[in-house]
Write a protein that holds these residues in place. Structure first.
Motif, PDB file in Angstrom:
ATOM      1  N   ALA A 207      28.595  38.619  34.396  1.00  0.00           N
ATOM      2  CA  ALA A 207      28.391  37.451  33.659  1.00  0.00           C
ATOM      3  C   ALA A 207      28.071  36.346  34.441  1.00  0.00           C
ATOM      4  CB  ALA A 207      29.566  37.387  32.777  1.00  0.00           C
ATOM      5  N   PRO A 208      27.389  35.069  33.792  1.00  0.00           N
ATOM      6  CA  PRO A 208      27.194  33.935  34.539  1.00  0.00           C
ATOM      7  C   PRO A 208      28.625  33.352  34.753  1.00  0.00           C
ATOM      8  CG  PRO A 208      26.697  33.630  32.333  1.00  0.00           C
ATOM      9  CD  PRO A 208      27.005  35.218  32.579  1.00  0.00           C
ATOM     10  N   ASN A 209      29.050  32.470  36.020  1.00  0.00           N
ATOM     11  CA  ASN A 209      30.160  31.771  36.288  1.00  0.00           C
ATOM     12  C   ASN A 209      30.499  30.883  35.040  1.00  0.00           C
ATOM     13  OD1 ASN A 209      32.049  31.631  38.125  1.00  0.00           O
ATOM     14  ND2 ASN A 209      30.473  30.848  39.695  1.00  0.00           N
ATOM     15  N   GLY A 210      29.533  30.297  34.415  1.00  0.00           N
ATOM     16  CA  GLY A 210      29.866  29.309  33.483  1.00  0.00           C
ATOM     17  C   GLY A 210      30.699  29.914  32.120  1.00  0.00           C
ATOM     18  N   ALA A 211      30.468  31.219  32.254  1.00  0.00           N
ATOM     19  CA  ALA A 211      30.986  32.228  31.000  1.00  0.00           C
ATOM     20  C   ALA A 211      32.577  32.261  31.265  1.00  0.00           C
ATOM     21  CB  ALA A 211      30.313  33.307  30.837  1.00  0.00           C
TER      22      ALA A 211
END
Ligand SMILES: [Zn+2]
Length: 574
Positions: A207-211
């Motif tokens: 998953a992307p960090n921002g998630a």
């Protein structure tokens, strides 16, 4: 004149948008997806063919029971002293709170310290597996179905340059998720996680960090948020040969201090020396060690694979993605014979299986046609359970059905073959129940109605089955959104309706253009509506056609015919 053309074009785009949206609302319609190459490559079924509606009942919830007891065949994925995986016929898995408390063999009595009168007993008549662990994905891209790669590539720095990739895949991801545009990343991530959950997958990498802030609703995101009270994993996706020495030193220090159990390197993807040399860079910098996990490793030669084996390293195999992009996949027979720990990952929906059940099928069939059948059904089951758990430092937390581990569990129907064959054979219809940390999030209504009445949505597929999904969690950000709402908002975003975009976009750069059309043409040249990738393979003609028609993959088998022959003709043309 230019102004008139612009206006006409805008009206046409609105008309197309309205048409697409209204088709999306009609449950039996199909939409032809127009690829940027101009040709229509497949009919894609719209996700709105799903009928989603809430469960209105109310009653006692699962967390009010003293224990949940699952009765069935238990594929523990745990080895006995003879290194055989233990399978328990007619066993019981007793879940208390978040964990597996006890496993009972056939005929064994309920433990005296547990209150059996307050327990709920579910006779699954199925096979109880640990929840699947998807060791590699790029979850935020999974709104989008398979991209038709126009040629064979030899490393992963080539295809991102393709305009079609940008228009067909990247635009959709950015438009939906980037804060400048619709900014509905939470919705996109939750939808993508449902695609994992419906296959019995309980944890996913990538998953992307921002998630981070909305990672605690559905499946476990292993490398961006803490699980089981800790996080000792990191991904590294960019070009590894450009990493600075001080960063490498920090990784090594953390590994030596026991603060980094798994460092994922997305390397050696492709078939050429550019890909192959990335591995040598890692070795030269002291990263040839057991904490290092190689995602792809398709370019590695025998000597490099031997090195991985000698240093207890793990590899993540994503056969579908490798075959669709490069026409080749990792030298799995050599990895296997050398004893490298092999895990399976879906990579991403634009070139991979929708979920691990798809990936298992293609991996297994490819093994039969191209590897001489070296891998057994049992090997395949290990690739998605105990092997990844061991690779990432989660051996004592999940990946097996064992007393004391967290109750990350999937139950599939028992087709009376050996349980590992049943897992490879299982399609989404066979997934009866999925628990994450003891919480039943998905499954058949016969079980979900008993476990958490009033707290799930029904998903009725045209493939002839209905499942139940608990999508909401009230104590987390945006946790009260229903699945039905999320599907509708994502479909709307991907319809690329210029009026809707103009209304919702937050991009300050819009003011630099004479019109919104000019802005769209500059930022999203060649854009077109994109279909939200259906969560179930069983209703996705486009998915099967893409696999069948890929010249790169050149598969000599058809998984639709082998595994999905039960789907009604009206849903999938044979
Ligand atoms: Zn990847």
């Amino acid at each position: 004149m230019e102004g008139i053309i612009m206006k006409l074009r805008k009206h046409l785009a609105i008309l197309i948008g309205i048409l697409i949206f209204s088709l999306g609302c009609a449950p039996t319609q199909k939409i032809a997806q127009k690829k940027s190459t101009g040709e229509i490559i497949a009919q894609k079924v719209v996700p709105s063919q799903l009928k989603i509606y809430p469960d209105k009942s109310t009653g006692k919830r699962y967390d009010q029971y003293s224990a949940i007891v699952l009765i069935g065949k238990i594929a523990t994925m745990d080895e006995d002293e003879n290194r055989e995986i233990q399978v328990i016929d007619n066993g019981k898995v007793i879940i208390v709170g978040e964990k597996i408390d006890t496993i009972l063999l056939d005929g064994q009595k309920f433990p005296p310290d547990l209150d059996s009168t307050g327990a709920i007993f579910l006779n699954t008549h199925g096979i109880i597996f640990p929840g699947l662990v998807n060791a590699h994905d790029h979850v935020h891209y999974n709104l989008i179905g398979i991209w038709d790669a126009p040629k064979k590539y030899t490393n992963r720095y080539q295809w991102p340059q393709n305009k079609g990739m940008r228009v067909d895949v990247k635009y959709a991801k950015y438009v939906a998720q980037d804060k400048k545009y619709f900014g509905i990343q939470a919705e996109a991530m939750k939808y993508a996680e449902v695609k994992q959950l419906i296959s019995g997958t309980t944890a996913v990498q990538g998953a992307p960090n921002g998630a981070k802030k909305f990672c605690n609703i559905l499946v476990r995101n292993m490398d961006v948020s803490p699980n089981f009270g800790f996080k000792r994993m990191s991904p590294y996706v960019r070009d590894v040969t450009k990493v600075k020495d001080d960063k490498i030193q920090r990784w090594l220090d953390k590994m030596n201090e026991g603060k980094l159990d798994a460092l994922f390197f997305h390397i050696a993807e492709g078939t050429d020396d550019v890909a192959r040399n990335e591995f040598d860079f890692l070795v030269e910098h002291g990263l040839g060690r057991k904490e290092t996990i190689i995602i792809h490793g398709t370019a590695l030669d025998e000597e490099q694979i031997r090195y991985m084996s000698d240093h207890d390293m793990s590899v993540i195999w994503s056969p579908v993605s490798n075959l669709l992009l490069y026409g080749e996949t990792a030298d799995i027979p050599t990895y296997y014979e050398d004893g490298v720990n092999i895990c399976l990952g879906t990579d991403w929906s634009p070139s991979g299986g929708k979920n691990l059940l798809d990936e298992l099928k293609i991996a297994y069939e490819y093994n039969k046609t191209n590897f001489g059948g070296i891998l057994s059904y049992e090997d395949m089951a290990k690739f998605v359970t105990c092997n990844p758990a061991d690779a990432i430092g989660w051996k004592d937390y999940c990946g097996r059905i064992k007393s004391g581990l967290y109750a990350d569990i999937m139950v599939i129907s028992d087709n009376k073959t050996n349980p590992f064959e049943a897992l490879v054979d299982a399609t989404e219809r066979d997934v009866e129940l999925v628990f994450i940390g003891g919480d039943p999030l998905y499954g058949d209504s016969i079980f979900m109605a008993k476990l958490k009445p009033g707290d799930f949505e029904y998903i009725k597929t045209p493939c002839g089955f209905t499942k139940c999904l608990d999508f909401t969690k009230n104590d987390v950000q945006l946790g009260n959104q229903t699945f039905e709402y999320v599907v509708s908002i994502l479909q709307k975003a991907l319809s690329f309706d210029p009026d809707y975009m103009e209304q919702k976009f937050h991009d300050k750069r819009i003011q630099n253009y004479d019109s919104f059309d000019d802005y769209l043409d500059a930022k999203f040249s060649g854009y077109h509506p994109v279909q939200l990738d259906p969560i179930y393979a069983c209703m996705d003609t486009y998915f099967f056609d893409a696999l069948r028609n890929s010249k790169n993959a050149n598969l000599s088998f058809d998984i639709q015919k082998i595994y999905y022959s039960w789907v009604p003709d009206s849903v999938l043309k044979k």
